[in-house]
Design a protein around this motif. Structure first.
Motif, short mmCIF file in Angstrom:
data_model
loop_
_atom_site.label_atom_id
_atom_site.label_comp_id
_atom_site.label_asym_id
_atom_site.label_seq_id
_atom_site.Cartn_x
_atom_site.Cartn_y
_atom_site.Cartn_z
N TRP A 28 0.83 -1.21 0.00
CA TRP A 28 0.00 0.00 0.00
C TRP A 28 0.86 1.26 0.00
N ILE A 29 2.01 1.20 0.64
CA ILE A 29 2.94 2.33 0.56
C ILE A 29 3.35 2.56 -0.90
N GLY A 30 3.66 1.45 -1.61
CA GLY A 30 4.03 1.56 -3.01
C GLY A 30 2.91 2.09 -3.88
N LEU A 31 1.67 1.63 -3.63
CA LEU A 31 0.54 2.08 -4.45
C LEU A 31 0.21 3.55 -4.20
N TRP A 32 0.22 3.97 -2.92
CA TRP A 32 0.00 5.39 -2.63
C TRP A 32 1.12 6.24 -3.22
N SER A 33 2.34 5.74 -3.12
CA SER A 33 3.47 6.50 -3.67
C SER A 33 3.38 6.59 -5.19
N LEU A 34 2.88 5.54 -5.84
CA LEU A 34 2.65 5.60 -7.29
C LEU A 34 1.75 6.77 -7.65
N VAL A 35 0.65 6.91 -6.92
CA VAL A 35 -0.28 8.01 -7.18
C VAL A 35 0.41 9.35 -6.97
#
Length: 679
Positions: free
Chosen positions: A192-199
């Protein structure tokens, strides 16, 4: 009044092929004086009327197209940076593959394979022990493969090496220490850190946030590089201290001895490469392959004589192409509480700040002023790609890859083609020096080293990696740290302060031109304070917030230091990280009164201030975009030469701008071409 309104729309603009006027303007070819409008008015008048109009305009604030088109800071042109990056770089895409037919690509590929994989293996050992085997060799290797393949094929800056860094290692095990005691699924939380950071990365790319790189100078880059160097040294020491608890006293002392031998041998190879010993081809071979050969030699060295009976700890590996833990490659990110999904947002913010600075600084240093690059950069598009690899890394449960320091500039340096030239220094008469003629700018070396890294995940090579003692990896950490410190600006300033100034020639040391010697001490002290704050916070539970300290260094340099240092002092103590040609993607370097030199007979307009420079680059970006949108591709194969504005009319009038004529903007004391001494 209508006529006057139309007349005031005439404007001065550099007559370059990539800065085209609007299609509605009359493009009649008439010879103009330098003080006359370069573009004809919509309502042409006689020569006398034009002079009267110019006189009236000079009595008021100038009304130019750049000032009229300059947008307020809150009015963001979405996607403009990415679109311009792609259109600027796209004409060179196929040449990036054709230009790889050069000998320098072969040693650069092999050198970067070892320079990337060996520190990655050392970092995998660190994360393996601090995250309860959550990350191991295969996760780190796959992360390096992901970064290299994506950026080699799709990036606007393919020279930048992407992989696992020291700061992301600190980030990963700090998150582990905070989250796992709460009972949270670590891999799902990291996903989820990676997905939020993607955004967040994509928001930065869409809103042209990389334009803020115009404020980044050597001050903040040197502090961050100094921090990364000490991270390498710290990790090496930590590897050695763990030997007492894992293998006993004899193993620990042998590991210390081996690590120091690796450091001395590897460093000696780099010294030989820059000396006048042996023939050049032999020196180059030792410089390029000395470190990997050192690792191979000392891996077998520990099995000689009585050392064979000492039980040395080696690099832990797992099954080929499988994760270290018993799990699949795809993370079940839904196996987590909804509250933890939102708790991951502040962690993602810190990760985005870290990657924004770390990756862009890697890109800037890899395209520094010492490298004569000919192909344009593209920061906005690459930060978009970095968000993509961050999201994919979270879904695969691997460390997030980003730009590597010092591997990225090492890659560019390994692709430099040098030529022998006579040494112009009077003290070295009869000697020659090797001057960088050009850089082999291509995508193959980055892609090839990534594919070699993928091959390392096979069973036979993993068995070979398992033979590497941890003491050898500690020595590798020391080599990387010492090499990073040796080339750092803070180290060079400290060495200058320790020198006997009576024996230091002014011509070879720009710092001697500073009249107020205390300014050097103050500047170095501020850099050490910035490094100390960054390094200190990483030793606490608040280590997750160290990207904030790094980011604050930029406004400190931009807005605070000019209050206590003169512009002349800052011009010598500090400098832009990259050339104006590289920084064209983000609007140029902050505070540089520079204009593009567009050929003989063309005359620019002096900016003379930060506002003027920003207006010019805004106009350039707008007109370039307008040209590109009409299907016109600017020819930038030879780059742009930025020089100080100099006004001289066709009859050879005196300089009207009050500035020097034709002075190229360079880092003080550094040639546009990197040099190395040749006997």
């Amino acid at each position: 009044m209508a006529t006057r309104a139309m007349e005031t729309q005439s404007y001065t603009m550099p007559a370059a092929s990539h800065l085209r006027p609007s299609s509605g303007l009359n493009t009649a070819k008439t010879k103009k004086k330098p003080w006359q409008p370069r573009m004809p008015s919509l309502n042409p008048k006689s020569h006398h009327d034009s002079e009267e109009q110019l006189s009236r305009e000079n009595s008021h604030a100038p009304t130019t197209s750049s000032s009229r088109r300059e947008k307020k800071w809150w009015k963001i042109r979405l996607f403009r940076g990415m679109v311009n990056d792609i259109r600027r770089r796209a004409p060179y895409y196929w040449s990036d593959w054709r230009d790889a037919w050069d000998y320098r690509v072969v040693p650069a590929t092999i050198y970067m394979y070892f320079a990337n994989i060996l520190p990655a293996l050392a970092f995998s050992l660190d994360m393996f022990s601090k995250t309860a085997m959550s990350f191991g060799v295969n996760e780190v290797l796959l992360s390096s493969v992901l970064g290299s393949v994506v950026f080699a094929i799709f990036a606007a800056q393919p020279l930048v090496i992407v992989g696992v860094t020291g700061p992301i290692t600190v980030f990963n095990y700090t998150v582990y220490d905070i989250i796992v005691p709460r009972g949270t699924n670590y891999f799902a939380f990291m996903c989820w850190i990676g997905l939020w950071s993607l955004v967040m990365h994509w928001i930065l790319a869409i809103t042209n946030a990389c334009n803020a790189l115009t404020y980044v100078t050597r001050f903040s880059c040197d502090i961050f590089g100094f921090y990364v160097a000490f991270i390498y040294l710290q990790k090496g020491i930590q590897v050695l201290t763990r030997q007492w608890g894992l293998a006993g006293e004899s193993s620990a002392y042998l590991a210390i001895m081996v690590s120091l031998l690796v450091l001395m041998t590897g460093y000696a190879c780099s010294i030989v490469g820059g000396s006048n010993l042996f023939r050049r081809y032999l020196r180059k071979f030792i410089e390029d392959y000395g470190t990997p050969l050192t690792i191979i030699f000392f891996t077998g060295f520990v099995h000689i004589g009585r050392m064979r009976s000492v039980n040395l700890q080696t690099l832990p590996t797992s099954k080929s192409f499988f994760p270290t833990q018993d799990r699949g490659w795809f993370i079940h990110f839904w196996d987590i509480d909804i509250a933890d999904v939102f708790i991951a947002i502040p962690f993602a913010v810190l990760l985005t700040i870290l990657f924004y600075f770390d990756h862009n600084v890697s890109s800037l240093i890899a395209q520094g002023t010492e490298f004569p690059l000919r192909k344009p950069a593209g920061f906005h598009w690459d930060i978009f790609l970095l968000g993509l690899t961050t999201g994919i890394g979270g879904l695969l449960g691997i460390p997030f890859p980003n730009g590597l320091i010092p591997q990225a500039p090492f890659h560019t340096n390994s692709l430099c083609v040098t030529l022998p030239t006579p040494d112009p220094d009077e003290t070295h008469k009869g000697k020659t020096q090797r001057v960088v003629d050009h850089v082999v700018e291509q995508r193959v070396s980055n892609l090839a080293q990534g594919l070699l890294t993928l091959g390392t995940m096979t069973g036979p090579l993993l068995i070979v990696l398992h033979l590497i003692p941890q003491g050898v990896l500690a020595g590798l950490f020391f080599i990387m740290g010492v090499q990073a410190l040796e080339a750092n600006g803070i180290t060079l300033k400290i060495l200058f302060l320790l020198k006997d100034h009576a024996l230091t020639p002014t011509a070879s040391e720009p710092l001697k031109r500073i009249r107020r010697k205390r300014a050097i001490y103050y500047f170095v002290a501020l850099e050490l304070v910035g490094f100390g704050a960054t390094f200190a916070i990483t030793q606490t539970i608040a280590a997750i917030g160290f990207p904030i300290i790094i980011l604050l260094l930029v406004p400190v340099r931009t807005f605070l230091l000019p209050r206590y240092f003169t512009q002349e002092e800052l011009g010598i103590l500090d400098a832009p990280t990259a050339s104006p040609f590289t920084m064209e993607s983000v609007g140029g370097n902050f505070g540089e009164d520079v204009l593009p030199s567009v050929g003989a007979g063309d005359h620019g307009s002096a900016t003379g201030s930060r506002e003027g420079a920003s207006q010019f680059f805004a106009a350039a970006a707008d007109d370039t975009s307008d040209s590109l949108e009409r299907g016109k591709v600017p020819d930038q194969s030879k780059g742009m030469s930025y020089r100080r504005a100099s006004f001289r009319d066709d009859e050879g009038d005196n300089d009207r701008s009050g500035q020097g004529e034709g002075i190229e903007m360079q880092r003080p004391g550094m040639s546009r071409r990197g040099k190395s001494r040749e006997a």
